[in-house]
Enzyme design. Structure first.
Site, mmCIF file in Angstrom:
data_model
loop_
_atom_site.group_PDB
_atom_site.id
_atom_site.type_symbol
_atom_site.label_atom_id
_atom_site.label_comp_id
_atom_site.label_asym_id
_atom_site.label_seq_id
_atom_site.Cartn_x
_atom_site.Cartn_y
_atom_site.Cartn_z
ATOM 1 N N HIS A 14 -14.257 6.208 -0.818
ATOM 2 C CA HIS A 14 -13.660 6.224 -2.150
ATOM 3 C C HIS A 14 -13.281 4.782 -2.505
ATOM 4 O O HIS A 14 -12.787 4.036 -1.657
ATOM 5 C CB HIS A 14 -12.429 7.126 -2.153
ATOM 6 C CG HIS A 14 -11.795 7.280 -3.495
ATOM 7 N ND1 HIS A 14 -10.988 6.313 -4.041
ATOM 8 C CD2 HIS A 14 -11.859 8.288 -4.401
ATOM 9 C CE1 HIS A 14 -10.567 6.704 -5.235
ATOM 10 N NE2 HIS A 14 -11.086 7.906 -5.477
ATOM 11 N N ASP A 16 -10.844 3.236 -3.960
ATOM 12 C CA ASP A 16 -9.488 2.810 -3.600
ATOM 13 C C ASP A 16 -9.319 2.687 -2.092
ATOM 14 O O ASP A 16 -8.656 1.769 -1.596
ATOM 15 C CB ASP A 16 -8.447 3.793 -4.152
ATOM 16 C CG ASP A 16 -8.402 3.804 -5.666
ATOM 17 O OD1 ASP A 16 -8.693 2.759 -6.277
ATOM 18 O OD2 ASP A 16 -8.089 4.865 -6.246
ATOM 19 N N LYS A 17 -9.915 3.613 -1.348
ATOM 20 C CA LYS A 17 -9.811 3.557 0.108
ATOM 21 C C LYS A 17 -10.633 2.405 0.687
ATOM 22 O O LYS A 17 -10.264 1.827 1.721
ATOM 23 C CB LYS A 17 -10.271 4.888 0.709
ATOM 24 C CG LYS A 17 -9.195 5.952 0.685
ATOM 25 C CD LYS A 17 -8.118 5.650 1.687
ATOM 26 C CE LYS A 17 -6.760 5.765 1.060
ATOM 27 N NZ LYS A 17 -5.703 5.149 1.841
ATOM 28 N N GLU A 42 -4.019 -7.777 -1.439
ATOM 29 C CA GLU A 42 -4.569 -6.722 -2.289
ATOM 30 C C GLU A 42 -6.068 -6.944 -2.463
ATOM 31 O O GLU A 42 -6.529 -8.084 -2.494
ATOM 32 C CB GLU A 42 -3.898 -6.734 -3.669
ATOM 33 C CG GLU A 42 -2.396 -6.913 -3.653
ATOM 34 C CD GLU A 42 -1.665 -5.712 -3.117
ATOM 35 O OE1 GLU A 42 -2.247 -4.603 -3.123
ATOM 36 O OE2 GLU A 42 -0.507 -5.865 -2.687
ATOM 37 N N GLU A 59 -0.939 -13.118 -0.185
ATOM 38 C CA GLU A 59 -0.288 -14.179 0.565
ATOM 39 C C GLU A 59 -0.453 -13.939 2.057
ATOM 40 O O GLU A 59 -0.247 -12.816 2.517
ATOM 41 C CB GLU A 59 1.218 -14.240 0.235
ATOM 42 C CG GLU A 59 1.540 -14.479 -1.231
ATOM 43 C CD GLU A 59 1.389 -13.240 -2.079
ATOM 44 O OE1 GLU A 59 0.767 -13.336 -3.157
ATOM 45 O OE2 GLU A 59 1.872 -12.172 -1.654
ATOM 46 N N LYS A 180 -14.090 13.249 -2.040
ATOM 47 C CA LYS A 180 -12.708 13.689 -2.195
ATOM 48 C C LYS A 180 -12.604 15.140 -1.735
ATOM 49 O O LYS A 180 -13.602 15.863 -1.710
ATOM 50 C CB LYS A 180 -12.256 13.598 -3.654
ATOM 51 C CG LYS A 180 -12.322 12.217 -4.249
ATOM 52 C CD LYS A 180 -11.961 12.214 -5.728
ATOM 53 C CE LYS A 180 -10.468 12.318 -5.932
ATOM 54 N NZ LYS A 180 -10.081 12.136 -7.355
ATOM 55 N N PHE A 256 -22.986 14.931 -8.290
ATOM 56 C CA PHE A 256 -22.315 13.668 -7.978
ATOM 57 C C PHE A 256 -23.328 12.803 -7.235
ATOM 58 O O PHE A 256 -23.257 12.625 -6.029
ATOM 59 C CB PHE A 256 -21.069 13.927 -7.144
ATOM 60 C CG PHE A 256 -20.239 12.700 -6.846
ATOM 61 C CD1 PHE A 256 -20.426 11.502 -7.513
ATOM 62 C CD2 PHE A 256 -19.243 12.759 -5.868
ATOM 63 C CE1 PHE A 256 -19.662 10.386 -7.229
ATOM 64 C CE2 PHE A 256 -18.461 11.654 -5.571
ATOM 65 C CZ PHE A 256 -18.672 10.472 -6.250
ATOM 66 N N ASP A 265 -16.308 3.963 -10.205
ATOM 67 C CA ASP A 265 -14.888 3.693 -10.430
ATOM 68 C C ASP A 265 -14.484 2.410 -9.725
ATOM 69 O O ASP A 265 -14.810 2.227 -8.548
ATOM 70 C CB ASP A 265 -14.015 4.835 -9.887
ATOM 71 C CG ASP A 265 -14.238 6.137 -10.621
ATOM 72 O OD1 ASP A 265 -13.840 6.218 -11.793
ATOM 73 O OD2 ASP A 265 -14.794 7.071 -10.015
ATOM 74 N N ALA A 266 -13.734 1.564 -10.426
ATOM 75 C CA ALA A 266 -13.145 0.401 -9.771
ATOM 76 C C ALA A 266 -12.104 0.862 -8.764
ATOM 77 O O ALA A 266 -11.448 1.886 -8.954
ATOM 78 C CB ALA A 266 -12.497 -0.522 -10.803
ATOM 79 N N ARG A 271 -3.517 2.542 -4.305
ATOM 80 C CA ARG A 271 -3.488 3.494 -5.413
ATOM 81 C C ARG A 271 -3.528 4.939 -4.929
ATOM 82 O O ARG A 271 -3.517 5.863 -5.741
ATOM 83 C CB ARG A 271 -4.656 3.214 -6.360
ATOM 84 C CG ARG A 271 -4.428 3.719 -7.760
ATOM 85 C CD ARG A 271 -5.243 2.982 -8.795
ATOM 86 N NE ARG A 271 -6.670 3.040 -8.552
ATOM 87 C CZ ARG A 271 -7.577 2.479 -9.373
ATOM 88 N NH1 ARG A 271 -7.162 1.844 -10.462
ATOM 89 N NH2 ARG A 271 -8.851 2.543 -9.095
ATOM 90 N N LYS A 272 -3.562 5.173 -3.618
ATOM 91 C CA LYS A 272 -3.610 6.534 -3.088
ATOM 92 C C LYS A 272 -2.415 6.784 -2.178
ATOM 93 O O LYS A 272 -2.553 7.235 -1.044
ATOM 94 C CB LYS A 272 -4.937 6.755 -2.344
ATOM 95 C CG LYS A 272 -6.130 6.873 -3.281
ATOM 96 C CD LYS A 272 -6.082 8.142 -4.099
ATOM 97 C CE LYS A 272 -7.232 8.268 -5.081
ATOM 98 N NZ LYS A 272 -7.042 7.438 -6.292
ATOM 99 N N LYS A 292 -0.294 -4.830 4.298
ATOM 100 C CA LYS A 292 1.030 -5.390 4.560
ATOM 101 C C LYS A 292 1.322 -5.457 6.051
ATOM 102 O O LYS A 292 1.072 -4.495 6.784
ATOM 103 C CB LYS A 292 2.100 -4.540 3.878
ATOM 104 C CG LYS A 292 1.982 -4.506 2.356
ATOM 105 C CD LYS A 292 3.016 -3.594 1.725
ATOM 106 C CE LYS A 292 2.868 -3.575 0.208
ATOM 107 N NZ LYS A 292 3.829 -2.657 -0.444
ATOM 108 N N LYS A 296 7.173 -5.849 6.176
ATOM 109 C CA LYS A 296 7.323 -5.162 4.898
ATOM 110 C C LYS A 296 7.796 -3.737 5.178
ATOM 111 O O LYS A 296 7.046 -2.905 5.688
ATOM 112 C CB LYS A 296 6.008 -5.124 4.125
ATOM 113 C CG LYS A 296 5.674 -6.403 3.365
ATOM 114 C CD LYS A 296 5.358 -7.562 4.255
ATOM 115 C CE LYS A 296 4.821 -8.751 3.470
ATOM 116 N NZ LYS A 296 4.563 -9.901 4.359
ATOM 117 N N ASP A 298 8.263 -1.365 3.246
ATOM 118 C CA ASP A 298 7.462 -0.343 2.572
ATOM 119 C C ASP A 298 6.600 0.395 3.582
ATOM 120 O O ASP A 298 6.414 1.616 3.486
ATOM 121 C CB ASP A 298 6.529 -0.985 1.525
ATOM 122 C CG ASP A 298 7.206 -1.223 0.205
ATOM 123 O OD1 ASP A 298 8.259 -0.627 -0.043
ATOM 124 O OD2 ASP A 298 6.669 -2.018 -0.590
#
Length: 413
Positions: A14, A16-17, A42, A59, A180, A256, A265-266, A271-272, A292, A296, A298
């Site tokens: 995918h 995003d992945k 990113e 960074e 998906k 598909f 898709d970009a 985003r997931k 990260k 971090k 997060d």
């Protein structure tokens, strides 16, 4: 009354992945060079008719020479399966795929807040709140036992990991990297999972597949559906959960086909975040994980909160447990710790909080040490879910490994 709950997952291909995988591969490469590396990277990808593009920005600070970001991006995308422009991207070909790098060093103001010689000196790398969650839904049958994870998310993850395995092994040559899944579970009137109600799968496939059926897209779709049912869904989901029958939807638009992935898709890192965690069953603090390093919070505090919640449920102190922890940048001790057992605890939530505070250390450097987060084991987390996975002998998914001494401590008066 019965109720339904749905979770989704996405495959490694995918878009995003794909971005998460590239960002985490950079984290691992930096930690190989310097375990104290600071990384926040990113990735963005987009396939186009003429030339695809991979953009890296962020960074990195480390002791030693930086890795080849261009090479990491290309090799990661190629390993996932993007080696043909016709399917969405050929990361191996500089003529067909451009890699842009926009990476600088970490801000000195951030760095001074996370440097120190003791657990009390090393502060959080950012402010924010993180959540961890665990439940006993997967403990009803042997194949999933020990995960302490929401069932819809666990099954959706397994479907996508199965798709990834098929792409890597070329077991089914017409299946492409992009995919998906979505699983709906029916719960009984006591709130316990009963059975799988609906499964949805989207699987990119060879555009020429319909030629095997004299150009009939209808017959092609029927064939794809049955192959996905046999080789993916019923391979990934234990029969225990399919015993009442289920509805299957494959490629809901009817087709598909190539080109898919980044061409359709970009993709962007991070985003997931619900796919990465609990499929919507547990809350999320909003911070993404991939790209990260462990300073971090997060990432590291979300891992630790999951670890703590899993111990609470495994110790039999609650059937469901959610942990929230919050930090201030540059400060080691969390500003708050909140426990919610949703009324399933055998003791009060305030008592659970006391037990947790006496047994676990939420200071960032202690988290990094206990979960061995300086080790370069992040690439494997970039697809298939960060939680509900099986810890490995070489140190992957340490936050899923139960500590019998901690369980004993939690059970004690």
């Amino acid at each position: 009354m019965t109720s339904l709950f749905t979770s989704e997952s996405v495959s490694a291909g995918h878009p995003d992945k794909l971005c998460d995988a590239i960002s985490d591969a950079i984290v691992d490469a930096c930690l190989h060079i310097d375990p104290m590396s600071r990384v926040a990277v990113e990735t963005m990808v987009k396939g186009k008719q003429g030339k695809s593009v991979i953009i890296l920005a962020g960074e990195v600070s480390l002791s030693g020479s930086a890795p080849s970001y261009h090479k990491i991006a290309r090799e990661t995308a190629a390993k996932i399966g993007y080696t043909s422009h016709s399917i969405g991207m050929d990361a191996t070909n500089p003529e067909l795929c451009e890699v842009q790098v926009h990476i600088t060093t970490q801000s000195a103001n951030i760095s001074q807040g996370v440097d120190g010689d003791s657990d009390d000196d090393v502060g959080a790398g950012d402010q924010g709140m993180m959540f961890g969650y665990a439940c006993n839904e997967t403990e009803g049958e042997p194949e999933l036992r020990g995960r302490f994870f929401p069932l819809p998310a666990a099954l959706a993850q397994r479907i996508c990991r199965r798709l990834d395995m098929i792409v890597q092994s070329k077991e089914i040559e017409w299946i492409r990297p992009d995919g998906k899944s979505q699983v709906t579970v029916e719960y009984d009137d006591s709130g316990n999972p009963s059975h799988v109600h609906t499964v949805v799968v989207a699987a990119q496939h060879d555009s020429a597949l319909k030629d095997q059926f004299d150009g009939s897209e209808e017959l092609e779709h029927k064939f794809v559906t049955e192959q996905i049912r046999k080789h993916v869904v019923e391979h990934a989901i234990p029969s225990h959960w399919l015993r009442n029958g289920y509805k299957l939807v494959v490629n809901g638009t009817g087709r598909f086909a190539d080109p898919g992935g980044p061409y359709s898709d970009a993709g962007i890192t991070g985003r997931k975040i619900i796919v990465d965690t609990y499929g919507g069953m547990g809350r999320h603090g909003g911070g993404a994980f991939s790209g990260k390093d462990p300073t971090k919070v997060d990432r590291s505090a979300a891992y630790y909160s999951r670890w703590v919640a899993k111990h609470i449920v495994a110790a039999g102190l609650a059937k469901r447990c959610e942990i929230q922890v919050a930090y201030v940048i540059g400060v080691s001790q969390p500003v708050s710790l909140h426990v919610n057992s949703f009324g399933t605890g055998i003791v009060s939530d305030s008592e659970l909080e006391e037990k947790i505070s006496a047994t676990f250390d939420f200071r960032p450097s202690a988290i990094v040490r206990e979960l061995k987060l300086r080790e370069p084991h992040y690439s494997i987390t970039s697809s298939g879910g960060h939680f509900g996975r099986t810890p490995t002998d070489d140190g992957c998914f340490e936050w899923e490994r139960l500590d019998i001494n901690r369980i004993a401590a939690l059970k004690s008066e």
